[in-house]
Design a protein around this motif. Structure first.
Motif, PDB file in Angstrom:
ATOM      1  N   SER A   8       0.874  -1.167   0.000  1.00 16.98           N
ATOM      2  CA  SER A   8       0.000   0.000   0.000  1.00 16.98           C
ATOM      3  C   SER A   8       0.908   1.213   0.000  1.00 16.98           C
ATOM      4  O   SER A   8       2.015   1.164   0.535  1.00 16.98           O
ATOM      5  CB  SER A   8      -0.882   0.010   1.245  1.00 16.98           C
ATOM      6  N   CYS A  66      -6.495  -3.012  -1.603  1.00 14.01           N
ATOM      7  CA  CYS A  66      -6.855  -3.577  -0.290  1.00 14.01           C
ATOM      8  C   CYS A  66      -6.337  -5.004  -0.106  1.00 14.01           C
ATOM      9  O   CYS A  66      -6.862  -5.767   0.705  1.00 14.01           O
ATOM     10  CB  CYS A  66      -8.368  -3.532  -0.063  1.00 14.01           C
ATOM     11  N   TYR A  81       3.720  -0.750   3.825  1.00 18.06           N
ATOM     12  CA  TYR A  81       3.130   0.555   3.546  1.00 18.06           C
ATOM     13  C   TYR A  81       4.269   1.511   3.227  1.00 18.06           C
ATOM     14  O   TYR A  81       5.235   1.608   3.988  1.00 18.06           O
ATOM     15  CB  TYR A  81       2.330   1.063   4.747  1.00 18.06           C
ATOM     16  N   ARG A 115      -7.728   7.091  -2.590  1.00 15.79           N
ATOM     17  CA  ARG A 115      -7.196   5.844  -2.029  1.00 15.79           C
ATOM     18  C   ARG A 115      -7.715   5.610  -0.621  1.00 15.79           C
ATOM     19  O   ARG A 115      -8.086   4.486  -0.267  1.00 15.79           O
ATOM     20  CB  ARG A 115      -5.663   5.858  -2.043  1.00 15.79           C
ATOM     21  N   SER A 116      -7.742   6.654   0.162  1.00 16.71           N
ATOM     22  CA  SER A 116      -8.247   6.548   1.534  1.00 16.71           C
ATOM     23  C   SER A 116      -9.725   6.142   1.537  1.00 16.71           C
ATOM     24  O   SER A 116     -10.131   5.235   2.280  1.00 16.71           O
ATOM     25  CB  SER A 116      -8.069   7.882   2.255  1.00 16.71           C
ATOM     26  N   TYR A 119     -10.117   2.462   0.400  1.00 11.40           N
ATOM     27  CA  TYR A 119      -9.714   1.526   1.443  1.00 11.40           C
ATOM     28  C   TYR A 119     -10.790   1.442   2.528  1.00 11.40           C
ATOM     29  O   TYR A 119     -11.176   0.348   2.946  1.00 11.40           O
ATOM     30  CB  TYR A 119      -8.367   1.948   2.044  1.00 11.40           C
ATOM     31  N   TRP A 127      -6.955   3.829   6.138  1.00 11.02           N
ATOM     32  CA  TRP A 127      -5.825   3.596   5.237  1.00 11.02           C
ATOM     33  C   TRP A 127      -4.558   4.185   5.845  1.00 11.02           C
ATOM     34  O   TRP A 127      -4.559   5.305   6.337  1.00 11.02           O
ATOM     35  CB  TRP A 127      -6.149   4.260   3.904  1.00 11.02           C
TER      36      TRP A 127
END
Length: 161
Positions: A8, A66, A81, A115-116, A119, A127
């Motif tokens: 991620s 995810c 991450y 993206r947040s 997720y 996220w």
């Protein structure tokens, strides 16, 4: 080795470059959003979760989607991450996309927000929460080029590879 790496990342961190270098050195494919969406259009998979689980049956690297959450109960999965300072990310985007500072910043903020939201919508989790990952790599501090080395050395040390 049946190592599956999920990665991620925040937009503009260089995570794709890290994944490509790991792919080259480990001899495993990288699957990203474009690949997964293409497969879903062309093949008869039920959904993205089913496809990710199928891809993870073999060693690979999965960017985003995810995958860290989808594969969280698998013992052979290592979740990473990738982050970096916002200013540095903006400068990378400016160089890569030939954008002004203002436009690169807007692109970064929109991408991170998407993206947040994605997720959270698919996992109900935040996220970037450090509790969802085995390792956090800050490319501002470590350098993009060093991150693949750090991961390879770690995997060798714990005898995964």
């Amino acid at each position: 080795m049946n190592l599956v790496i999920t990665m991620s990342r925040r937009f503009g961190t260089g995570a794709s470059r890290i994944a490509e270098e790991l792919s080259r050195r480990l001899g495993v494919p990288v699957y990203d959003r474009a690949y997964i969406e293409h497969e879903l259009e062309c093949e008869s998979y039920g959904d993205e979760t089913e496809l990710i689980k199928k891809l993870a049956a073999q060693p690979c690297i999965i960017l985003g989607r995810c995958a860290s959450e989808i594969l969280k109960d698998k013992p052979n999965v290592f979740n990473i991450y990738v982050c970096a300072d916002k200013e540095e990310r903006i400068l990378r985007i400016m160089r890569k996309e030939a954008l002004s500072f203002k436009d690169a910043k807007a692109m970064l903020e929109q991408n991170d927000r998407e993206r947040s939201d994605y997720y959270y919508r698919h996992t109900g989790k935040v996220w970037g929460d450090v509790n969802n990952y085995h390792m956090i790599l800050d490319t501002s501090q470590l350098g993009i080029e060093n991150c693949a080395d750090i991961l390879i050395k770690y995997f060798e040390r714990i005898e995964i590879i």
